[in-house]
Design an enzyme around this catalytic site. Structure first.
Site, PDB file in Angstrom:
ATOM      1  N   ARG A  99      17.553  17.562 -29.871  1.00  0.00           N
ATOM      2  CA  ARG A  99      17.353  16.506 -28.877  1.00  0.00           C
ATOM      3  C   ARG A  99      18.128  15.253 -29.290  1.00  0.00           C
ATOM      4  O   ARG A  99      18.245  14.969 -30.490  1.00  0.00           O
ATOM      5  CB  ARG A  99      15.857  16.185 -28.826  1.00  0.00           C
ATOM      6  CG  ARG A  99      15.430  15.100 -27.847  1.00  0.00           C
ATOM      7  CD  ARG A  99      15.432  15.585 -26.446  1.00  0.00           C
ATOM      8  NE  ARG A  99      14.652  14.737 -25.550  1.00  0.00           N
ATOM      9  CZ  ARG A  99      14.754  14.777 -24.229  1.00  0.00           C
ATOM     10  NH1 ARG A  99      15.590  15.623 -23.648  1.00  0.00           N
ATOM     11  NH2 ARG A  99      14.001  14.007 -23.475  1.00  0.00           N
ATOM     12  N   THR A 374      19.637  19.650 -15.854  1.00  0.00           N
ATOM     13  CA  THR A 374      19.390  20.316 -17.115  1.00  0.00           C
ATOM     14  C   THR A 374      19.721  21.755 -16.811  1.00  0.00           C
ATOM     15  O   THR A 374      19.808  22.125 -15.641  1.00  0.00           O
ATOM     16  CB  THR A 374      17.895  20.124 -17.454  1.00  0.00           C
ATOM     17  OG1 THR A 374      17.672  18.743 -17.642  1.00  0.00           O
ATOM     18  CG2 THR A 374      17.442  20.902 -18.647  1.00  0.00           C
ATOM     19  N   ASN A 394      20.264  14.967 -19.149  1.00  0.00           N
ATOM     20  CA  ASN A 394      19.192  14.354 -18.366  1.00  0.00           C
ATOM     21  C   ASN A 394      19.572  14.342 -16.892  1.00  0.00           C
ATOM     22  O   ASN A 394      19.388  15.334 -16.211  1.00  0.00           O
ATOM     23  CB  ASN A 394      18.820  12.952 -18.864  1.00  0.00           C
ATOM     24  CG  ASN A 394      17.533  12.486 -18.201  1.00  0.00           C
ATOM     25  OD1 ASN A 394      16.741  13.308 -17.769  1.00  0.00           O
ATOM     26  ND2 ASN A 394      17.321  11.186 -18.103  1.00  0.00           N
ATOM     27  N   GLY A 467      13.263  18.289 -14.759  1.00  0.00           N
ATOM     28  CA  GLY A 467      12.518  17.100 -15.180  1.00  0.00           C
ATOM     29  C   GLY A 467      11.053  17.405 -15.336  1.00  0.00           C
ATOM     30  O   GLY A 467      10.669  18.388 -15.984  1.00  0.00           O
TER      31      GLY A 467
HETATM   32  O1  DON Z   1      14.101  16.355 -21.273  1.00  0.00           O
HETATM   33  C1  DON Z   1      13.658  16.260 -20.136  1.00  0.00           C
HETATM   34  O2  DON Z   1      12.527  16.550 -19.840  1.00  0.00           O
HETATM   35  C2  DON Z   1      14.590  15.796 -19.032  1.00  0.00           C
HETATM   36  N1  DON Z   1      15.644  15.005 -19.581  1.00  0.00           N
HETATM   37  C3  DON Z   1      15.094  16.986 -18.297  1.00  0.00           C
HETATM   38  C4  DON Z   1      15.997  16.611 -17.157  1.00  0.00           C
HETATM   39  C5  DON Z   1      16.100  17.656 -16.121  1.00  0.00           C
HETATM   40  O3  DON Z   1      15.487  18.678 -16.196  1.00  0.00           O
HETATM   41  C6  DON Z   1      16.927  17.366 -14.932  1.00  0.00           C
HETATM   42  N2  DON Z   1      17.065  18.580 -14.142  1.00  0.00           N
HETATM   43  N3  DON Z   1      16.983  18.855 -13.073  1.00  0.00           N
END
Ligand code: DON
Length: 564
Positions: A99, A374, A394, A467
């Site tokens: 990360r 993501t 992100n 997200g």
């Molecule tokens: O780490 C996380 O939870 C977010 N940065 C993930 C972002 C994400 O899944 C965007 N996708 N659609």
């Protein structure tokens, strides 16, 4: 009933036809030796090529990770970070955290304006939005520890795809053009994602020379080819020109962490997932623990009871997430308590089987004790190694800023911190002390790379983008496989409903349940039932049953699965 899927399948079919790959409806494939499911058919093919050359699932996962940085630039990355859950053939399970970290010059109030309000432009679309990238360090470390092939061998396909280019499909070309207003703000971004300022079209060759050079430096010098030398110099120069925080010290000191994976049990299956700084594993296990005493299989897919129980479990687990989850290296996350069966029983004790709770009356659990774009890919090999990776910038294309000369995008992961207690981030997620910004800290994530084991054998490899909805998507796939006995294609394709505590609304994909069930849920007090179409998640997954490895790319988007 499956009109939206059908519509999407036709879109996929058209894209497949247009891209000339020659395979129709190539979303689900079966093999006996190995498979890859990802958001990019080109990347999945790279993975299977590596497996055929004798590489193991870790070699293939690393090759797919670098390939996605070329073929799926909105989320595949070398300027972002992610998580990897691995189950080795000997049964050992590992969790790797690559990360992003807050730069050393970051501060708790860095995204607050003069009025104390969160400045979203700054937290999402500036150089300050970027955490220190972890993907390169993570991929290389996994390869060194558990791979069998050389860096040069696993990186060659990505370098070739960047250097020689590949034909854009309609999906990617359209996506570049939709994001063009942002790319136009930065010369280096516009230079890559347009043809000298004109939009790309499906079928155009997409060549990324600078990215190829950045990848070659990694291939030749390893970690130092990214975190030191010309690439590091280009990142730091851009930071210094335009108000970013990442320094040479930040890059050189970036560390990959192997953490104890989250382990839970659900109806005789081992559930292995990502621990903090992802909230994914903890929240997934909490929800499954709350649901386990209820026979979801008998209650049935999409039934009023199943939806009600699931929403109530989601509501409680997401409330706990906002309060208790953050980077465990900075905050004492009460993991064991949160994932215990006893706690789940207590937490679900106020669940009314006949009526919805009110999120305003549901608070984070307290006791005397002691966080759109993501992408997820799944890989398995013939020996029984399985790798589950979720990686991200992100937001889609991160902060949309390409490092001049280096050819890759930077993440905007800093927005995953709680910039201000009680102010929702871009996914509407709340947080506080546990997930405040601190130098060197990792921002809370929802990414949930997961492996399910039954009788000592890997049954399911899954995960998703989305997200705040990621955990929910993984939950639905796990429940569809375990509770409803579905095969991988159906488990992934089935519509999903969703709740995240606040806002107190039930969003659902079309046909998640019947009109009667909807009416019953409303009568029980469930609020804001909203049909959101079809597009929660992108769960590229693999199921292994009776020696057959079945891989599917989520029909919600244009991906690809490959097997042999
Ligand atoms: O780490 C996380 O939870 C977010 N940065 C993930 C972002 C994400 O899944 C965007 N996708 N659609």
């Amino acid at each position: 009933m499956f009109k939206p899927i059908l519509t999407r399948s036709i879109a996929v079919l058209l894209v497949v036809l247009l891209s000339g790959s020659g395979q129709l409806f190539a979303n689900t494939v079966t093999g006996e030796n190995g498979a890859v499911a990802s958001r990019s058919a080109l990347a999945s093919d790279v993975g299977v090529e590596i497996l055929k050359q004798g590489g193991n699932a870790i070699d293939a996962a690393v090759a797919v990770g670098f390939a996605l940085a070329v073929t799926y630039p909105s989320a595949g990355n070398i300027g972002g970070g992610g998580f990897m859950v691995v189950r080795l053939a000997n049964g050992e399970v590992l969790a790797q955290d690559h990360r992003e970290k807050a730069p050393l010059a970051a501060s708790t109030d860095m995204f607050l304006d003069a009025n104390g309000d969160v400045d979203r432009e700054l937290s999402l679309f500036s150089l300050q939005a970027s955490g220190v990238p972890g993907s390169v360090a993570g991929m290389l470390d996994a390869l060194e520890k558990y791979g069998t092939m050389t860096r040069q061998e696993v990186m060659a396909p990505a370098i070739r795809l960047a250097e020689e280019g590949f034909a854009l499909n309609a999906d990617l070309a359209g996506d570049f053009n939709d994001t063009m207003p942002y790319f136009q703000r930065h010369e280096a971004s516009q230079a890559i994602f347009s043809k000298n300022g004109s939009p790309y079209q499906a079928g155009d060759l997409f060549v990324q020379k600078d990215l190829a050079e950045s990848l070659k430096r990694v291939s030749e010098q390893g970690r130092d080819g990214f975190y030191k030398g010309p690439t590091a110099d280009m990142i730091v120069a851009e930071m210094q020109r335009n108000g970013g925080l990442i320094s040479h010290e930040d890059l050189e000191s970036y560390d990959v962490v192997w953490r104890t994976p989250m382990r839970g049990d659900y109806r005789g299956h081992e559930i292995w997932s990502m621990p903090p700084p992802s909230s994914g594993g903890v929240v997934l296990l909490q929800i499954l623990n709350m649901l386990e005493p209820h026979d979801i299989g008998v209650l049935g897919w999409g039934s009023t009871r199943t939806v009600h129980l699931t929403v109530e479990a989601l509501r409680r687990a997401y409330a706990d997430r906002a309060e208790h989850l953050g980077d465990p290296d900075f905050y004492p996350v009460p993991v064991e308590k949160l994932i215990s069966k006893d706690y789940a029983r207590e937490r679900f004790a106020d669940m009314n089987p006949a009526a919805a709770s009110d999120s305003e009356q549901i608070f984070a659990g307290n006791w005397n004790t002691e966080s759109t774009e993501t992408t997820h890919y799944s890989v398995v090999d013939a020996d029984g190694n399985a790798v589950s990776v979720t990686t991200t910038l992100n937001g889609s294309y991160g902060n949309r800023i390409v490092v001049p000369g280096a050819g890759f995008l930077l993440n905007n992961e800093m927005d995953d911190f709680s910039a201000k207690p009680g102010a929702p981030n871009m996914y509407g997620l709340l947080g506080g002390e546990a997930n405040k910004i601190e130098p060197g800290k990792r921002m809370l994530s929802s990414m949930t790379p997961t492996i399910v084991v039954k009788d000592g054998q890997t049954l399911l490899v899954t995960g998703s983008p989305g997200g705040s909805t990621i955990i929910n998507t993984v939950l639905h796939v796990v429940m569809n496989v375990i509770d409803h006995g579905m095969g991988v294609e159906e488990a992934v394709a089935k519509p999903r409903f969703y709740h995240q505590w606040k806002p107190d609304v039930v969003r659902y994909e079309t046909d998640s349940f019947s009109a009667e069930t909807k009416a019953e849920l409303e009568a029980m007090g469930h609020r804001g039932l909203t049909d959101s179409g079809y597009g929660y998640g992108d769960a590229n997954s693999i199921v292994i049953r009776d020696g057959q490895i079945e891989a599917t790319s989520d029909p919600r988007s244009v991906g690809g699965a490959s097997a042999y």
